[in-house]
Scaffold this active site. Sequence first.
Site, short mmCIF file in Angstrom:
data_model
loop_
_atom_site.label_atom_id
_atom_site.label_comp_id
_atom_site.label_asym_id
_atom_site.label_seq_id
_atom_site.Cartn_x
_atom_site.Cartn_y
_atom_site.Cartn_z
N ARG A 1 0.85 -1.20 0.00
CA ARG A 1 0.00 0.00 0.00
C ARG A 1 0.88 1.25 0.00
O ARG A 1 0.60 2.23 -0.65
CB ARG A 1 -0.96 0.01 1.21
CG ARG A 1 -1.69 1.32 1.37
CD ARG A 1 -2.98 1.25 2.17
NE ARG A 1 -2.98 0.36 3.30
CZ ARG A 1 -2.32 0.55 4.45
NH1 ARG A 1 -1.61 1.65 4.63
NH2 ARG A 1 -2.38 -0.34 5.41
N TYR B 1 -17.21 16.45 -14.95
CA TYR B 1 -17.49 15.02 -15.05
C TYR B 1 -18.47 14.62 -13.94
O TYR B 1 -18.28 14.99 -12.77
CB TYR B 1 -16.17 14.23 -14.91
CG TYR B 1 -16.37 12.74 -14.86
CD1 TYR B 1 -16.73 12.03 -16.01
CD2 TYR B 1 -16.23 12.03 -13.68
CE1 TYR B 1 -16.94 10.68 -15.97
CE2 TYR B 1 -16.43 10.66 -13.63
CZ TYR B 1 -16.79 9.99 -14.78
OH TYR B 1 -16.99 8.65 -14.74
N ASP C 1 -8.03 18.23 -14.46
CA ASP C 1 -8.35 16.88 -14.90
C ASP C 1 -8.00 16.82 -16.39
O ASP C 1 -8.68 17.40 -17.23
CB ASP C 1 -9.84 16.60 -14.66
CG ASP C 1 -10.23 15.16 -15.02
OD1 ASP C 1 -9.57 14.57 -15.90
OD2 ASP C 1 -11.20 14.64 -14.45
N LYS D 1 -9.05 5.85 -19.37
CA LYS D 1 -9.39 6.34 -20.70
C LYS D 1 -8.18 6.28 -21.63
O LYS D 1 -7.71 5.19 -21.91
CB LYS D 1 -9.97 7.75 -20.57
CG LYS D 1 -10.97 7.93 -19.40
CD LYS D 1 -12.25 7.16 -19.59
CE LYS D 1 -13.11 7.10 -18.31
NZ LYS D 1 -13.42 8.38 -17.67
C1 PLP Z 1 -13.88 8.75 -16.34
C2 PLP Z 1 -13.50 10.06 -15.82
C3 PLP Z 1 -13.24 10.26 -14.46
C4 PLP Z 1 -13.38 9.14 -13.44
O1 PLP Z 1 -12.41 8.17 -13.61
P1 PLP Z 1 -12.64 6.59 -13.25
O2 PLP Z 1 -11.37 5.98 -13.70
O3 PLP Z 1 -13.84 6.13 -13.99
O4 PLP Z 1 -12.85 6.52 -11.78
C5 PLP Z 1 -12.85 11.52 -14.06
N1 PLP Z 1 -12.74 12.54 -14.93
C6 PLP Z 1 -13.00 12.39 -16.23
C7 PLP Z 1 -12.88 13.56 -17.14
C8 PLP Z 1 -13.39 11.16 -16.73
O5 PLP Z 1 -13.68 11.02 -18.02
#
Ligand code: PLP
Length: 386
Positions: A46, A98, A175, A200
Amino acid sequence: MRIESLLIHGAIDGDETTGAVNVPIYQTSTYKQEELGKNKGYEYSRTGNPTREALEKTIALLESGTGGLAFSSGMAAITAILSLFKSGDKIIIPSNLYGGTFRVIDKIFKNFNIQYEIVDFSRLSDVKRILESNKKFSKIKAVLIETPTNPLMDITDIEEVSKLAKKYGALTVVDNTFMSPYLQRPLELGADIVVHSATKYLGGHSNVVAGLIAVNDNELWDKLHFIQNSTGGVLGPFDSFILLQGIKTLGIRLDRHNQNAEKIAEFLAQSEYVSKIYYPGLKDSKGYEIHKKQASGFGGVLSFVINEKIDYKKFLSSLKLITLGESLGGVESLICHPATMTHAAIPYKIRQEVGIVDNLVRLSVGIENIEDLLEDLNNGFKESIV
Ligand SMILES: *Cc1c(COP(=O)(O)O)cnc(C)c1O
């Protein structure tokens, strides 16, 4: 080294002990200690794991940061960032954030009295006004932005917002999921924290859920690492390995995502069934100039509003190649319906106000053959005329 090469070789290039060209999967929870207080740098996974560490150092390198951290999901990474704040602190967020990020802020962190205020980041004067009005108690601790936003592709000027936030002692958190470090590097533009849903583009193959953070301040890294170790949302060694593999091809994948999305935007712009397109690559789109200044491509995501000549529900289910599903950034094209899928957590009224209407669809353009994708969209429309 340039980014295309950094992507392939990462921060830790293979395995020194055996010469393996890939970082091994250290599938272990604990480590042998030679004597009390003496170990080889790892005690418990961890706290630290060599596979995860290779990934953490790689995201730091790619984002021009000094430190990185890997989490079990994008939301775990965002939760760790929000855990920096205390009761009474406030953060500024955009309206079409998001859905999951809005949900954790509104439904969980608000219970701990971490407050938020929504602002339109395309109006810098509004950002300034809010920062100024909260100045007296230095309440605002962070500005959280996404650019482009999901799903309406609003563009925020990272450099200008970072400058403003810094002036008022607030952190700028970006982000960067939609662009990835291949196209946009917020730390270079003055941001303090970059966060990714690595699920993604970084992973790129829809085979792993993961989150990454990069910072260029050691003190901030220490704080976030303390939170990561304390709250425990770490990425496992196998998933870290999968992500390291995915990252190697990020550059060539995104080149193709960019090309395909541009062609699809052109196709949609000509279509009699589409009333609006949200794509930063359209020269007359609101944020075009700012996006061009801060990123080196337009990415693979675009959204569009289908007009009343088409039954949009039928359209979504009549596509053969493009898959109806949540998520984005994979090699396969995915289409989704934000109002009922990704953004269902946002109240109806706010959705309407910001433009997440019921006939809006979001397309994550994959790297398939472009003619096949265009044919699929064309056939989908033809089969759904009302
Ligand atoms: C998918 C997404 C998230 C969340 O991420 P997870 O891996 O699904 O927890 C946060 N911000 C954006 C812009 C996203 O597309």
